[in-house]
Design a protein around this motif. Sequence first.
Motif, PDB file in Angstrom:
ATOM      1  N   ARG A   1       0.824  -1.228   0.000  1.00  0.00           N
ATOM      2  CA  ARG A   1       0.000   0.000   0.000  1.00  0.00           C
ATOM      3  C   ARG A   1       0.850   1.267   0.000  1.00  0.00           C
ATOM      4  NH1 ARG A   1      -2.002  -3.447   3.580  1.00  0.00           N
ATOM      5  NH2 ARG A   1      -1.173  -2.302   5.344  1.00  0.00           N
ATOM      6  N   GLY A   2       2.065   1.172  -0.499  1.00  0.00           N
ATOM      7  CA  GLY A   2       2.897   2.364  -0.610  1.00  0.00           C
ATOM      8  C   GLY A   2       3.306   2.961   0.704  1.00  0.00           C
ATOM      9  N   ALA A   3       3.352   2.152   1.766  1.00  0.00           N
ATOM     10  CA  ALA A   3       3.653   2.677   3.099  1.00  0.00           C
ATOM     11  C   ALA A   3       5.139   2.868   3.331  1.00  0.00           C
ATOM     12  CB  ALA A   3       3.078   1.739   4.163  1.00  0.00           C
ATOM     13  N   GLN A   4       5.994   2.471   2.363  1.00  0.00           N
ATOM     14  CA  GLN A   4       7.437   2.646   2.491  1.00  0.00           C
ATOM     15  C   GLN A   4       7.944   3.447   1.297  1.00  0.00           C
ATOM     16  OE1 GLN A   4       8.982  -1.318   2.955  1.00  0.00           O
ATOM     17  NE2 GLN A   4       7.741  -1.754   4.767  1.00  0.00           N
ATOM     18  N   ALA A   5       9.250   3.560   1.186  1.00  0.00           N
ATOM     19  CA  ALA A   5       9.809   4.396   0.124  1.00  0.00           C
ATOM     20  C   ALA A   5      11.124   3.813  -0.367  1.00  0.00           C
ATOM     21  CB  ALA A   5      10.012   5.828   0.621  1.00  0.00           C
ATOM     22  N   ALA A   6      11.443   4.146  -1.619  1.00  0.00           N
ATOM     23  CA  ALA A   6      12.724   3.762  -2.222  1.00  0.00           C
ATOM     24  C   ALA A   6      13.281   4.980  -2.944  1.00  0.00           C
ATOM     25  CB  ALA A   6      12.545   2.596  -3.194  1.00  0.00           C
ATOM     26  N   LEU A   7      14.608   5.127  -2.901  1.00  0.00           N
ATOM     27  CA  LEU A   7      15.289   6.253  -3.546  1.00  0.00           C
ATOM     28  C   LEU A   7      16.026   5.748  -4.771  1.00  0.00           C
ATOM     29  CD1 LEU A   7      16.090   9.292  -3.344  1.00  0.00           C
ATOM     30  CD2 LEU A   7      18.125   8.547  -2.126  1.00  0.00           C
ATOM     31  N   CYS A   8      15.764   6.393  -5.923  1.00  0.00           N
ATOM     32  CA  CYS A   8      16.445   6.040  -7.164  1.00  0.00           C
ATOM     33  C   CYS A   8      17.129   7.285  -7.724  1.00  0.00           C
ATOM     34  CB  CYS A   8      15.461   5.485  -8.197  1.00  0.00           C
ATOM     35  SG  CYS A   8      15.240   3.702  -8.101  1.00  0.00           S
ATOM     36  N   ALA A   9      18.250   7.066  -8.426  1.00  0.00           N
ATOM     37  CA  ALA A   9      18.992   8.164  -9.058  1.00  0.00           C
ATOM     38  C   ALA A   9      19.039   7.911 -10.557  1.00  0.00           C
ATOM     39  CB  ALA A   9      20.391   8.261  -8.482  1.00  0.00           C
ATOM     40  N   PHE A  10      18.660   8.921 -11.349  1.00  0.00           N
ATOM     41  CA  PHE A  10      18.680   8.829 -12.803  1.00  0.00           C
ATOM     42  C   PHE A  10      19.722   9.815 -13.318  1.00  0.00           C
ATOM     43  CE2 PHE A  10      14.453   7.868 -11.234  1.00  0.00           C
ATOM     44  CZ  PHE A  10      14.148   6.683 -11.875  1.00  0.00           C
ATOM     45  N   PRO A  11      20.833   9.322 -13.903  1.00  0.00           N
ATOM     46  CA  PRO A  11      21.839  10.242 -14.451  1.00  0.00           C
ATOM     47  C   PRO A  11      21.208  11.153 -15.491  1.00  0.00           C
ATOM     48  CG  PRO A  11      22.692   8.012 -14.319  1.00  0.00           C
ATOM     49  CD  PRO A  11      21.242   7.912 -14.034  1.00  0.00           C
ATOM     50  N   LEU A  12      21.482  12.443 -15.363  1.00  0.00           N
ATOM     51  CA  LEU A  12      20.860  13.407 -16.266  1.00  0.00           C
ATOM     52  C   LEU A  12      21.271  13.163 -17.708  1.00  0.00           C
ATOM     53  CD1 LEU A  12      18.870  15.681 -15.825  1.00  0.00           C
ATOM     54  CD2 LEU A  12      20.764  17.285 -15.761  1.00  0.00           C
ATOM     55  N   ALA A  13      22.502  12.713 -17.899  1.00  0.00           N
ATOM     56  CA  ALA A  13      22.949  12.434 -19.268  1.00  0.00           C
ATOM     57  C   ALA A  13      22.109  11.328 -19.892  1.00  0.00           C
ATOM     58  CB  ALA A  13      24.437  12.058 -19.262  1.00  0.00           C
ATOM     59  N   GLU A  14      21.836  10.265 -19.123  1.00  0.00           N
ATOM     60  CA  GLU A  14      21.000   9.190 -19.648  1.00  0.00           C
ATOM     61  C   GLU A  14      19.575   9.667 -19.879  1.00  0.00           C
ATOM     62  OE1 GLU A  14      21.089   5.578 -17.482  1.00  0.00           O
ATOM     63  OE2 GLU A  14      23.265   5.611 -17.160  1.00  0.00           O
ATOM     64  N   LEU A  15      19.061  10.521 -18.992  1.00  0.00           N
ATOM     65  CA  LEU A  15      17.708  11.042 -19.160  1.00  0.00           C
ATOM     66  C   LEU A  15      17.610  11.867 -20.440  1.00  0.00           C
ATOM     67  CD1 LEU A  15      14.872  11.471 -17.973  1.00  0.00           C
ATOM     68  CD2 LEU A  15      15.765  13.401 -16.694  1.00  0.00           C
ATOM     69  N   ASP A  16      18.584  12.771 -20.660  1.00  0.00           N
ATOM     70  CA  ASP A  16      18.569  13.583 -21.877  1.00  0.00           C
ATOM     71  C   ASP A  16      18.742  12.708 -23.117  1.00  0.00           C
ATOM     72  OD1 ASP A  16      18.127  15.965 -20.590  1.00  0.00           O
ATOM     73  OD2 ASP A  16      20.239  16.417 -20.330  1.00  0.00           O
ATOM     74  N   ARG A  17      19.591  11.675 -22.982  1.00  0.00           N
ATOM     75  CA  ARG A  17      19.810  10.778 -24.122  1.00  0.00           C
ATOM     76  C   ARG A  17      18.512  10.041 -24.468  1.00  0.00           C
ATOM     77  NH1 ARG A  17      24.564   9.418 -22.662  1.00  0.00           N
ATOM     78  NH2 ARG A  17      23.974   7.660 -21.344  1.00  0.00           N
ATOM     79  N   SER A  18      17.768   9.602 -23.480  1.00  0.00           N
ATOM     80  CA  SER A  18      16.502   8.925 -23.726  1.00  0.00           C
ATOM     81  C   SER A  18      15.506   9.858 -24.393  1.00  0.00           C
ATOM     82  CB  SER A  18      15.937   8.404 -22.397  1.00  0.00           C
ATOM     83  OG  SER A  18      14.688   7.825 -22.572  1.00  0.00           O
ATOM     84  N   MET A  19      15.497  11.134 -23.951  1.00  0.00           N
ATOM     85  CA  MET A  19      14.575  12.096 -24.556  1.00  0.00           C
ATOM     86  C   MET A  19      14.984  12.434 -25.991  1.00  0.00           C
ATOM     87  SD  MET A  19      13.791  14.634 -21.352  1.00  0.00           S
ATOM     88  CE  MET A  19      12.632  14.158 -20.076  1.00  0.00           C
ATOM     89  N   GLU A  20      16.283  12.576 -26.193  1.00  0.00           N
ATOM     90  CA  GLU A  20      16.757  12.856 -27.545  1.00  0.00           C
ATOM     91  C   GLU A  20      16.431  11.704 -28.495  1.00  0.00           C
ATOM     92  OE1 GLU A  20      18.133  15.602 -29.066  1.00  0.00           O
ATOM     93  OE2 GLU A  20      17.346  16.495 -27.215  1.00  0.00           O
ATOM     94  N   GLN A  21      16.524  10.463 -27.979  1.00  0.00           N
ATOM     95  CA  GLN A  21      16.180   9.314 -28.796  1.00  0.00           C
ATOM     96  C   GLN A  21      14.711   9.346 -29.172  1.00  0.00           C
ATOM     97  OE1 GLN A  21      17.857   7.202 -30.325  1.00  0.00           O
ATOM     98  NE2 GLN A  21      16.488   5.457 -30.758  1.00  0.00           N
ATOM     99  N   ALA A  22      13.841   9.669 -28.216  1.00  0.00           N
ATOM    100  CA  ALA A  22      12.411   9.757 -28.523  1.00  0.00           C
ATOM    101  C   ALA A  22      12.140  10.868 -29.521  1.00  0.00           C
ATOM    102  CB  ALA A  22      11.625   9.999 -27.225  1.00  0.00           C
ATOM    103  N   ARG A  23      12.817  12.002 -29.343  1.00  0.00           N
ATOM    104  CA  ARG A  23      12.613  13.127 -30.282  1.00  0.00           C
ATOM    105  C   ARG A  23      13.096  12.760 -31.676  1.00  0.00           C
ATOM    106  NH1 ARG A  23      14.861  18.356 -31.515  1.00  0.00           N
ATOM    107  NH2 ARG A  23      16.865  17.761 -30.628  1.00  0.00           N
ATOM    108  N   ARG A  24      14.253  12.105 -31.746  1.00  0.00           N
ATOM    109  CA  ARG A  24      14.802  11.725 -33.059  1.00  0.00           C
ATOM    110  C   ARG A  24      13.871  10.751 -33.781  1.00  0.00           C
ATOM    111  NH1 ARG A  24      19.497  12.230 -35.488  1.00  0.00           N
ATOM    112  NH2 ARG A  24      20.404  13.203 -33.645  1.00  0.00           N
ATOM    113  N   LEU A  25      13.355   9.765 -33.052  1.00  0.00           N
ATOM    114  CA  LEU A  25      12.464   8.786 -33.688  1.00  0.00           C
ATOM    115  C   LEU A  25      11.173   9.447 -34.139  1.00  0.00           C
ATOM    116  CD1 LEU A  25      12.855   5.712 -31.297  1.00  0.00           C
ATOM    117  CD2 LEU A  25      13.817   6.006 -33.585  1.00  0.00           C
ATOM    118  N   CYS A  26      10.663  10.421 -33.378  1.00  0.00           N
ATOM    119  CA  CYS A  26       9.406  11.066 -33.760  1.00  0.00           C
ATOM    120  C   CYS A  26       9.614  12.072 -34.884  1.00  0.00           C
ATOM    121  CB  CYS A  26       8.794  11.743 -32.538  1.00  0.00           C
ATOM    122  SG  CYS A  26       7.037  12.145 -32.721  1.00  0.00           S
ATOM    123  N   TYR A  27      10.846  12.655 -34.966  1.00  0.00           N
ATOM    124  CA  TYR A  27      11.145  13.597 -36.051  1.00  0.00           C
ATOM    125  C   TYR A  27      11.432  12.863 -37.368  1.00  0.00           C
ATOM    126  CZ  TYR A  27      11.630  17.809 -33.116  1.00  0.00           C
ATOM    127  OH  TYR A  27      11.402  18.877 -32.299  1.00  0.00           O
TER     128      TYR A  27
END
Length: 1821
Positions: A305-331
């Motif tokens: 029931r979501g009564a606990q928590a977990a911490l995750c770290a997403f490297p900004l470079a990987e995040l931007d790379r994933s977005m750029e990939q989505a933009r490239r495929l849609c363009y």
Amino acid sequence: MCLPLLLHFSTAPVMAPWPPFDPHLLLVLLLLCPPLPLAQAHRFSALNTTFNHLALAPGRGTLYVGAVNRLFQLSPELQLEAVAVTGPVFDSPDCVPFRDPAECPQAQLTNNANQLLLVSSRAQELVACGQVRQGVCEKRHLEDVAKLLYQAEDPGDGQFVAANAPGVATVGLVVPAPGRDLLLVARGLAGKLSGGVPPLTVRQLAGPQPFSSEGLGRLVVGDFSDYNNSYVAAFANARSAYFVFRRRGARVQAEYRSYVARVCLEDANLYSYVEVPLTCQGQGLIQAAFLAPGTLLGAFAAGPRGAQAALCAFPLAELDRSMEQARRLCYTAGGRGPSGMEEATVEYGVTSRCVTLPPDSPESYPCGDEHTPSPIAGRQPLEARPLLQLVQPISAIAALQVDGHMVAFLGDTQGQLHKVFLNGSQGQVYHSQQVGPPGSAISPDLLVDSSGSYLYVLTAQQVDRVPVAACAQFSDCTSCLQAQDPLCGWCILQGRCTRKGQCRRAAQPNQWLWSYEDSHCLHVQSLLPAHHPRQEQGQVTLSVPRLPTLAMDEYFHCAFGDYDSLAHVEGPHVACVTPPQDQLPLNPPGTDHVTLSLALMFEDVAVAATNFSFYDCSAVQALEVAAPCRACVGSLWRCHWCPQSSRCVYGEHCPEGERTIYSTQEMDIQVRGPGACPQVEGLEGPLLVPVGWESRLALRVRNLQYFQGLPASYHCWLELPGKLQRLSASLEEMTGDAGIIYCQAQQFHPSMTQRELLVPIYVTRGKGQRLDNAGTLHVTLYDCAVGHPDCSHCQAANGSLGCLWCSHGQPACRYGPLCPPGAVELLCPMPSIDTIEPLTGPPEGGLALTILGSNLGRDFADVQDAVSVAGQPCNPDPSLYRTSARIVCVTSPAPNGTTGPIQVAIKSRPPGISTQHFTYQDPVLLSLSPQWGPQAGGTQLTIHGQHLQTGGNISAFVGSQSCPIQEPVCPEAIVCHTMPQAGPGEAVVRVVFGHAQRTLLAIPFRYTANPQLMAAEPSVSFRGGGRLIRVRGKDLDVVKQPLLSVWLEAAAKVQAVVAKSQDLRRSCRAPASAPQACVQLEGGLLQCSTVCSINSSSLLLCRSPAVPDGAHPQRVFFTLDNMHVDFASVSGGQDFLYQPNPRLAPLSREGPARLKPGNVLDVEGEGLNLGISKEEVRVHIGDGECLVKTLTLTHLYCEPPPRAPQPANGSSTLPQFVVQMGNLRLALGPVQYEAEPTQSTFPVEAQVGLGMGAAVLTAAVLLLTLMYRHKSKQALRDYQKVLVQLENLEIGVGDQCRKEFTDLMTEMTDLSSDLEGSGIPFLDYRTYAERVFFPGHGGCPLQPTFEGPGEEGHRGPVRQGLTQLSNLLNSKLFLLTEVAGEPLYMLLRAIQYQVDKGPVDAVTGKAKRTLNDSRLLREDVEFRPLTLMVLAGPGAGGAAGSSEAQRVPARVLDTDTITQVKEKVLDQVYKGTPFSQRPAVHTLDLEWRSGLAGHLTLSDEDLTSVTQNHWKRLNTLQHYKVPDGATVGLIPQLHNRSAVSQSLAQSCPSRENIPMLEDGEEGGVRLWHLVKGTEEPEGAKVRRSSLRERERERARAKAIPEIYLTRLLSMKGTLQKFVDDTFQAILSVNRPVPIAVKYLFDFLDELAEKHGIEDPETLHIWKTNSLLLRFWVNTLKNPQLIFDVRVSDNVDAILAVIAQTFIDSCTLSEHKVGRDSPVNKLLYAREIPRYKQMVERYYSDIRQSSPASYQEMNSALAELSGNYTSAPHCLEALQELYNHIHRYYDQIISALEEDPVGQKMQLACRLQQIAALVENKVTDL
């Protein structure tokens, strides 16, 4: 800031109207401007305020707190700098922003929660968006949030920014654009009007339409219900803005997912919008996020029931790379990846689609363009593994990167802050602390200041400043490193825990220790030498690894305690010189050394430390007397022993060539250690020495060769009890180093209390030189006589002792050689039997019989076959045999009734025979009592029978369970207590007598189901106990003796009293005694109990146990055999409460109390109804009962017997007045009845005539007495006579008053119970303030006056002028905090109740019951009280008898008009509802219902009204013949039948009051109700106000007959207590004096002193006029100023009399009454002197209380300013104040121009500027 209406009330808002304006008052207001108080450092909170958001100005460090209805500006230290009020406002989420309330009928006063709070650094503006007005925003100045820079007057839908519901999040960013700042806002869907507001918009901050999204980017959504984004956070870096949110993945996906979206900062059209899903492996949705350098941190829900928590770290470079990939495929690829699967799409239901553009399109249009697809959503989630798991959900994240290390700060939903070190792929929580209140979530606005030193934590109740790293709290290196704080380390040369940047040499090696690299602090690894003799100085070398390197001119030094010496460093080795002996402290007592701290110091910092010991060899010797040599050479130290001189020395060897025994520490020397010492090794013989026999002791010695050639004598020393005995000794040489020392032969005669005595022994040489004892050395002395009292014991002694039984002289056991040969007894006397136990046993035998005596054998073999019982053999038990003293044998079977002595026959001796006889008897079981009990056990079971006292080992059983027996066992009865059973059923009872068993088969015991307790009441009692508690339940009769018990924590003296009474034990012949009231338990608790009586199987009647003084109740419970049931579990969770015993005052201080037959007795006391009800109180007068009518906290009213009762006991002649409250019996003194008047034989008419004659005679006497008032001496006598006559009149009506008062108190008690649920109907603060400050508006709300047509151009200057007026007047108004609300409300209700009990004329307004003679209904009107059953609730408007309608009784009179009935019915039906929330009386009809179809609508006037000679009588219940108990209902009126009611309706816009119709005339017909008005000729009304008529009215008021005066006095007597309570509450300082009152009175005292005014009357008048007359009199006259109630004209008239009494009490002039005095003054003539004393005491007490400081006053005013700034609306209030100033404009200007202080502050000039702005007034400026 608006004018702060600084009035705060804890229970009753009370304030007088504004007085006529005084120019000097304005000067005071202008000069006394208080600063805002400073908040507590490191924490900020505001009373009754909820915080929403937190923002930080980057360069300034100023904080801004967005709260419900407030904006706060704080310094970096959280000190309050400014505050702005933002609500509450009239609003509705279903309406667009409006000016005219008519545009939104559903609008109501709405709290304004802050939804968005952002800082625009470029414009130096604060952007604040609230919840109201569809989420529009405003701009405020960063330096002062109170300064409003922009607020949309008429916002369009393009300016709706934030969500207008508090549960829907809004996030935003202020981002830089070329030449301007833009606002990016993201929000969820909220309300039906927000459907057109996109979830993401770009808005302008400047320009003509701030906050508008016109011409800028909007995230267009096809269907909002499919894309209801829930936003978590928004961030920006140098290039992009990121938005983190949750929503369903797409239209076809039902599951929610986490997303992050990105847009370019320079993209004002959102062409660049791209979003991708986020996944924290195996976790739920994202809850909080933070953009750290190079990383996006996200907290995700986890666990069930979501009564606990977990911490995750997403490297900004990987995040931007994933977005750029989505933009490239849609363009460029239509959104499909290499596998052909769709990996990117255009989301949000728009018509755009992914396309196929040239491959370089993403690089050519990095932020998109009009032709590129948008908004783009990637399908491939960016996934990360959890760094950390936490047990609480996370609501906030912040992070900091320092020295290459990342530290995260996590706030959870329980108010805890967790600090986490992100070390690679792992996260480690190194510190957690409670910051907010437990259970209060930490807000997402978790901010780090610009220096990275502090963290600002926001919760709903407070803002806290928390250090990012609390390094300074760790005082030593170990705690610093163990804290594992990655921001902290140990700075070695500074000696403190610091951030790395705070350690000056941190860049050098071994200077700053970090816990994640250095696990050990700097320490001393070794010492050489490890210790040192204190007598000489030497050098110590310390080994300190990783010692920091110093500069050439820097040095270390050593500190031995307080002694310093310079250190010489070579690598890790440090050499220091020890201190000289005189610099060392003395050894602690009982020790041979002193240990000092040895610290390696740099300057004054201890770099490393250890302990170093300085030893003293001579002290070692002194501490061990028995073996000084062994202690010396065997110690830890390097000490040697010199045997010839008996000295322990340090150094290399003994001096002067003496042979040396070396320390055991010397490894290369042979003669060393304790084994080499001269010593006595042990006893050679004998080990046992008989007392009285001469013995020679021999001891083995070793190593005496050190004394060769040194002749000396030896002595043996024995430490006998009480003395030290010396014996000469001689040394016999032996081979080698061993020898023997012989002690002189000696007889020993010590005092022996035990058989053997260990005597220590040692040897000395020469003059006291003691030889070491190698071990514990002692000789054993023994005495045969001790422990061997008879022959058998003596012969059984150990043979090695040589003990014999000697008959010489007194027979005794002696050492053999000490007994003459002929006196030795080889055979012992015959056995002697003293007692046997038990004396009875079963015929079956098998009973263990104990025989006690002497000479019962030397060992078991002597008695094995030697015992017989009543002629039957008895088999002894070897394990229980005790030599000579005890035999335990098992009996053999024998016939019932066999009896005889016990015989012990030991061989060769005559047998021993007992004087007691043993009897074989057969026990019989006959019956049980009771025969059933609960399966829980604990039933006290009595087994009846014969010969039950058989044997000594008796046990009882019920079925298979044992039944523990309660001692003693009686011949006819055994009492035991049953044990718990698994379930109900029958069980056979059996009793075991040794090996014999008896069973009661005919009468089994029946286990029943356990009793159940379901309810218990009441739950309170006096400490005296005895209150009847009714306990309801099931199967309660299965318990024989239920108890109600209380555990007490008792004082020692209470326990001692109980302990004395606890020694009572049950006896066989005595009757069963009741259980003790109190018993002592283990653990110090006391248990007090009472026995409950079993009324039936479902009802117990218990009396509450009495609680001794000094005892504190801990637990109250019921004991049902083995069951213990807490009282709270039976009473619905209500704990049982003990109240202090009541206190009653004696009836009379002097002599017996005199009682007139028929009078009601009033007994005063304290706490009378706290622990009992009136029905439970019994009051006796002698043998008669005084019936209790009313019981309040302080009064008991009872109706005594009509005739004098007899005394209860014959000891006194007068009956005693006794009050019984439970166990408490309070005797209040004797009562004497006055002689009853003889019954008159006159008819009633004659009695009335005689009474009237007496009244006239009394009036004549009064008139004659007052004729001489012009004589001064006679005036005082006249006054006293008037008082006496008034007193006589009051005594005459006293009985009636008491009965009326008893009835009234019953009603008020019921009212108090109702108020506990509903509370007193106080007005809200805004309504109160409007009524008090602006009484000319009546009940209408304030309206602005500059909003009319043609005023548009003038509106701005007027607002500006009024704002300046606010600043000018922003000073202290006196604050009153009083608690007179409840007494005043009770007085008001008591008056209304008394008035309603008698008829009231609806036309003339006169009443039979009143205090005001001008309102007195003088005619005798017959009336009858009725009780109507009113249908209330949903079914009230339906048919009679509707099941849904509730019947509410209402008391009315048959003479009441229908309107009067409706008012009384409304009071009863809407009891507890404020008057303003009730339906108006003229909007309802009264319907009489009889049977199923009988409905009759009643009204004041209808066709049935009686009209005669132009007089129409209003209809009454008597007119309609409505019977007692009739059923009526209130139904809505179909049309308004009452012209009078319609004409009385107020018209707020016109602000005019329509006067009441005169004399109820209507078209030539005159209305009447109870009495007709006087017939007056035409035009008389015009002359009524003439001077002559007024004089005539006044004369008639003075000449009121006595019969009417007694009516007024009766009403006065009934209300007296409530008037007294109200005056007492006003004039009491039992609670803290309100700070404003104290400040005002101190101010007046200072003025008097300053101007030399010494007349106390002047000061009294000042204080009276400023507070009591101006404030309290107005409140007494107008309770509707503070209560939401209906105040009728009659109640108003009575309050006027009470207020006038209060005025008279405040004057200093002597209050005298006479013939000319108004009746109103006569009523309270006797009380006014007492009230005057109360006023004087009130002023005196305030003067003596602690003074109120200027700072305290400022602080209180500033706090209340923030609480009430918004009520009423500021500009409207300021407009009213300006109108008041306008009336005295010229006088104020003149006064300010003449005043020196006013000239200095240019007050006149500032007021002229305000006038110019507000009304275009021409000035001299």
